[in-house]
Design an enzyme around this catalytic site. Structure first.
Site, PDB file in Angstrom:
ATOM      1  N   LYS A  82      29.849  25.626 -14.253  1.00 15.84           N
ATOM      2  CA  LYS A  82      31.019  26.310 -13.264  1.00 15.84           C
ATOM      3  C   LYS A  82      30.133  26.511 -12.007  1.00 15.84           C
ATOM      4  CE  LYS A  82      34.519  27.690 -16.271  1.00 15.84           C
ATOM      5  NZ  LYS A  82      34.039  27.722 -17.895  1.00 15.84           N
ATOM      6  N   GLU A 104      41.481  33.384 -10.153  1.00 16.18           N
ATOM      7  CA  GLU A 104      41.826  33.989 -11.371  1.00 16.18           C
ATOM      8  C   GLU A 104      40.870  33.829 -12.388  1.00 16.18           C
ATOM      9  OE1 GLU A 104      42.818  31.318 -10.558  1.00 16.18           O
ATOM     10  OE2 GLU A 104      41.870  29.905 -12.216  1.00 16.18           O
ATOM     11  N   SER A 370      27.524  21.908 -21.712  1.00 15.97           N
ATOM     12  CA  SER A 370      28.125  22.658 -20.744  1.00 15.97           C
ATOM     13  C   SER A 370      27.464  24.029 -20.495  1.00 15.97           C
ATOM     14  CB  SER A 370      29.675  22.568 -20.649  1.00 15.97           C
ATOM     15  OG  SER A 370      29.958  23.096 -21.834  1.00 15.97           O
TER      16      SER A 370
END
Ligand SMILES: *Cc1c(COP(=O)(O)O)cnc(C)c1O
Length: 392
Positions: A82, A104, A370
């Site tokens: 991310k 958010e 990931s």
């Protein structure tokens, strides 16, 4: 279906549409500049620790057959992919002269990555989070605060992700001149799916080059887990033109295929609209998003990125599921056999790789790992213990 006309189609109010257009225009001029590109390159190398390695799982391959490789995004700073798009979005904000990043967060992973970017760039950061999630995800709330972010509890409705998105968009629209909204995956109105994909493309660029260097060829298959779809778009985009490389997106099959027991929107969904874009959606008869479930909180989203929807329709990517049980087996097996504790999200892709290897003893598969599983270990130990019953 035309998922890619103007991203997923910007199904958003006119004021927001105008702001999205401005971000789009700024992105196109700024992201092509030499300065922006060289600054992003330097951040990736010196702050994030890129390139992350590609690793051959010798023990796993010996046990199950085939050749299983991992792209180690778990070794990216903050422990997941991310940060790749958060640093890109933060850098864009800096060049646009913004003062504040707004987003958010559900489980808190995107919030932590964005708060990290904000700290790096010296920007303010406001993270909207449902009150229920704040209670459940205490360690990530603490991290965000340590990194200097303001965490805004959202108390309306069900007090979870959907309400947090609404609250974050409202806050952003109060001051779009000084702030920028930063989405957490390849979702939302155009230009976000495109921008986030471009910032995640680095995974695929590195992985292709590294794999070629290690083996002298390309992998037979590349697999990644799909929540919104950013880590998958990142690695897929490096191989999309290689027609001989098959691409597989792995969605959370959860407890069963019944509505409410999974979050496999590309496998089971139908065309609909959520958060300002069109996609395959898990929805009820009235077009409202259905409740979704996965053991991995980063995968429980009822929609999916518009580009994935297009890739499904064209047949270039095949989408499948891994269940909670298969995910747990992969989680414990990778930990025990390779010394790598994977995130529960990533364990879905590892589960696919294990079943692929069993069926294809002469083929190779590259999995996008990931993220790392440190965030999951307390939950796993409390609920499933040392996992002996999941190992084979
Ligand atoms: C958030 C997250 C995901 C799911 O997001 P995508 O946009 O589908 O990549 C997957 N893995 C990890 C480790 C995550 O934190």
């Amino acid at each position: 279906m035309d998922f890619l006309i103007n991203g997923g189609g910007s199904d958003v109010p006119e004021v927001l549409q105008k702001e999205m257009q401005k971000i789009n225009d700024a992105y196109f001029s700024i992201s092509k500049s030499h300065e922006f590109i060289s600054e992003l390159r330097s951040i990736r190398k010196h702050f994030q620790g890129r390139p992350t390695p590609v690793y051959f799982c010798k023990n796993l391959s010996e046990k199950y057959g085939g050749r299983i490789y991992l792209k180690r995004e778990d070794l990216n700073h903050t422990g997941a992919h991310k940060l790749n798009h958060c640093m890109g979005e933060g850098l864009l904000a800096k060049y646009m002269g913004k003062k504040k990043l707004i987003a958010e967060t559900g489980a808190g992973q995107h919030g932590v990555a964005l708060a990290t970017a904000a700290a790096y760039f010296g920007l303010e950061c406001e993270i909207h989070m449902g009150e229920i999630d704040i209670e459940k995800e205490h360690p990530n709330v603490v991290r965000m605060k340590l990194l200097g972010a303001t965490v805004i509890p959202v108390t309306r409705g069900l007090k979870t992700l959907k309400e947090a998105v609404d609250s974050a968009f409202e806050s952003y629209l109060q001051d779009p001149v000084n702030s920028i909204y930063c989405i957490g995956s390849v979702v939302g109105p155009h230009p976000f799916p495109m921008m986030v994909r471009d910032f995640q493309h680095i995974i695929g660029i590195e992985a292709r080059e590294q794999y070629l260097e290690m083996t002298g060829e390309l992998p037979d298959t590349v697999a990644a887990c799909v929540g919104g779809g950013s880590n998958a778009m990142g690695i897929f985009s490096g191989f999309i033109k290689d027609e001989d490389v098959s691409l597989v997106g792995v969605e959370p099959g959860g407890r069963s295929f019944k509505p409410g027991d999974h979050a496999a929107s590309l496998v089971y969904g139908t065309e609909g609209v959520i958060h300002g874009f069109r996609c395959y959606l898990l929805q009820d008869e009235n077009g409202n998003p259905q409740p979704v479930y996965s053991i991995a909180s980063g995968l429980d989203y009822p929609g999916s990125g518009p580009e994935h929807c297009m890739l499904k329709d064209s047949g270039r990517v095949v989408y499948t599921t891994a269940t909670d049980t298969e995910c747990l087996h992969a989680f414990y097996t990778l930990s025990r056999m390779e010394g790598i504790i994977p995130a529960l999200e990533s364990s879905h892709a590892v589960a696919y790789a294990i079943s692929f290897a069993k069926k294809n003893p002469h083929k190779s598969i590259l999995v996008n790992l990931s993220g790392r599983g440190d965030k999951d270990v307390d939950f796993i130990m409390a609920k499933f213990g040392d996992g002996k019953s999941y190992l084979d």
